[in-house]
Design an enzyme around this catalytic site. Structure first.
Site, short mmCIF file in Angstrom:
data_model
loop_
_atom_site.label_atom_id
_atom_site.label_comp_id
_atom_site.label_asym_id
_atom_site.label_seq_id
_atom_site.Cartn_x
_atom_site.Cartn_y
_atom_site.Cartn_z
N LYS A 85 0.83 -1.21 0.00
CA LYS A 85 0.00 0.00 0.00
C LYS A 85 0.86 1.26 0.00
O LYS A 85 0.37 2.34 -0.33
CB LYS A 85 -0.94 -0.01 1.21
N ASP A 133 -8.16 0.23 7.07
CA ASP A 133 -8.03 -0.87 8.01
C ASP A 133 -6.58 -0.98 8.47
O ASP A 133 -6.19 -1.91 9.13
CB ASP A 133 -8.51 -2.17 7.37
#
Ligand SMILES: Cc1ncc(COP(=O)(O)O)c(C=O)c1O
Length: 409
Positions: A85, A133
């Site tokens: 990410k 998250d």
């Protein structure tokens, strides 16, 4: 140990639309394209600390389950953030600040110039925010700190305190929202509208697509590296990617699809059975949103709403949509930490091995493997999308800390 590997229920949907080989079409090209992916690669490769991640061969595991070869793209060391990410959120923050500089007449800017504080007057007035998250928020917070803007990150009820601390370490304000991930996404959008902040989300919805396109173009970098690493061996026959909202899987698929056109490797998306929005969407033939409890140990994949942008790419090009239970995710973490028959031990977080766990479950099932055309002739590529992004939880699941696993490597 090897005999019983991957014995978990797998649910498989075969997408006939993607099965008849088709070209990457205009609908997909309007979402992700080679030119913007190349621009992302050049930009991200210029950042300090950039290094391609390794593509690790796992011959022991491949032999144990009856597959020709397995290559595991280990994203655990990406920019020190422990997940792929790092490529998406931070790149989107850079892009929006660069756009803002150009809009206000201060541009063109460079990443180095932003990082050196040359445009502080402009960037300090910008606040970015998102729901996460864990991993995406860490990337956005890192990007905001690096390029000099303000940042607020929304986490939902069950995001672990270790993941919260990892985001706060990059100087972001972290707000915990009661509810699940999708509710935190809506909260971030509301707060942004009320406060004049910019949402830097890894998911897209009606009216909100520009920034998630940047995020996904950033993700294509890991697929590009894997593709180059395959230059000597020839392309994989199969690629399996884990799915949350689908952005990462769509980016990987797109990169391979426009490279190989109608000869693209067969592509599968694997999700937790408790949060299978892509699988359910494929079955329905359109995007569906899940309601109710979507909590799974695969925290990064605990999503009930398919990304608007990811969908046309996945539905057009992913032949397999599969689900696995939490037990399969826990098992693959331990298998990778141990290493099968001399395979190098790997630190894989809870959402890292879902694609690979799907392959193992398919092989153990037999019927699923047959439908997928998986066997001793197959060259499988999977993406290990995170390392121990929650170190305490990792140790609890694997039985030793990640450092101990790394020492045996
Ligand atoms: C480690 C990891 N793998 C995979 C994914 C799935 O990405 P996407 O939500 O774009 O499908 C995520 C999402 O947060 C993640 O954190």
């Amino acid at each position: 140990m090897t005999k019983a590997l991957g014995r978990h229920p797998i649910h498989l949907y075969r997408n006939a639309l993607a099965a008849d080989a088709r070209s990457y079409g205009p609908e997909q090209r309007a979402i992700l394209n080679p030119q913007e992916a190349e621009a992302a690669r050049r930009e991200i490769e210029s950042w300090p600390g950039f290094a391609p991640t390794p593509l690790v061969s796992l011959p022991g595991l491949a032999a144990a389950v009856g597959i020709g070869s397995i290559a595991y793209k280990d994203e655990g060391a990406r920019f020190g953030l422990r997940s792929f990410k790092a490529l998406g959120g931070a790149y989107a923050v850079y892009r929006l600040l660069a756009r803002e500089a150009e809009r206000t007449g201060a541009g063109p800017v460079t990443a180095a110039g932003l990082a050196a504080g040359k445009h502080r007057a402009l960037t300090s007035g910008v606040t970015v925010c998102c729901a996460t998250d864990g991993n995406h928020g860490r990337s956005v917070a890192w990007g905001a700190q690096t390029f000099g803007c303000d940042c607020t990150i929304f986490i939902h009820e069950t995001v672990s305190s270790q993941r919260e601390a990892a985001i706060a370490a990059y100087g972001a304000r972290v707000v915990r929202h009661p509810g699940n991930y999708d509710q935190a996404v809506h909260r971030a959008a509301e707060e942004a509208a009320a406060n004049g902040w910019v949402v830097v989300s890894d998911t897209s919805y009606e009216g909100y697509t520009d920034i998630p396109r940047d995020v996904m173009h950033g993700y294509t970098v890991m697929a590009d590296e894997a593709l180059r690493a395959h230059a000597q061996t020839g392309p994989p026959t199969h690629i399996f990617m884990q799915g949350g909202v689908g952005g990462a899987a769509a980016a990987v698929l797109a990169r391979f699809w426009w490279e190989y056109d109608t000869q693209c490797p067969r592509f599968g998306v694997v999700e937790p059975d408790k949060a299978a929005c892509l699988y359910e969407s494929a079955r329905a033939g359109h995007r569906v949103a899940l309601t109710g409890d979507i909590e799974t140990v695969m925290a990064g994949l605990s999503c009930g709403e398919t990304s608007l942008l990811a969908w046309p790419i996945l539905y057009g090009g992913a032949e397999f949509f599969a689900t696995i239970p939490d037990a399969a995710a826990l098992e693959i973490m331990r298998i990778l930490a141990e290493g099968v028959d001399g395979d190098p031990p790997l630190v894989a977080g809870e959402s890292a091995g879902t694609g690979l766990a799907g392959v193992l479950a398919a092989m153990a099932d037999g019927n699923a493997a047959q439908q997928m055309g998986l066997g001793t002739d197959s060259r499988v590529l999977v993406f290990g999308t995170e390392a121990d992004t929650d170190p305490e939880l990792y140790e609890k699941i694997v039985g030793r800390p990640a450092e101990a696993v790394r020492r045996t490597a």
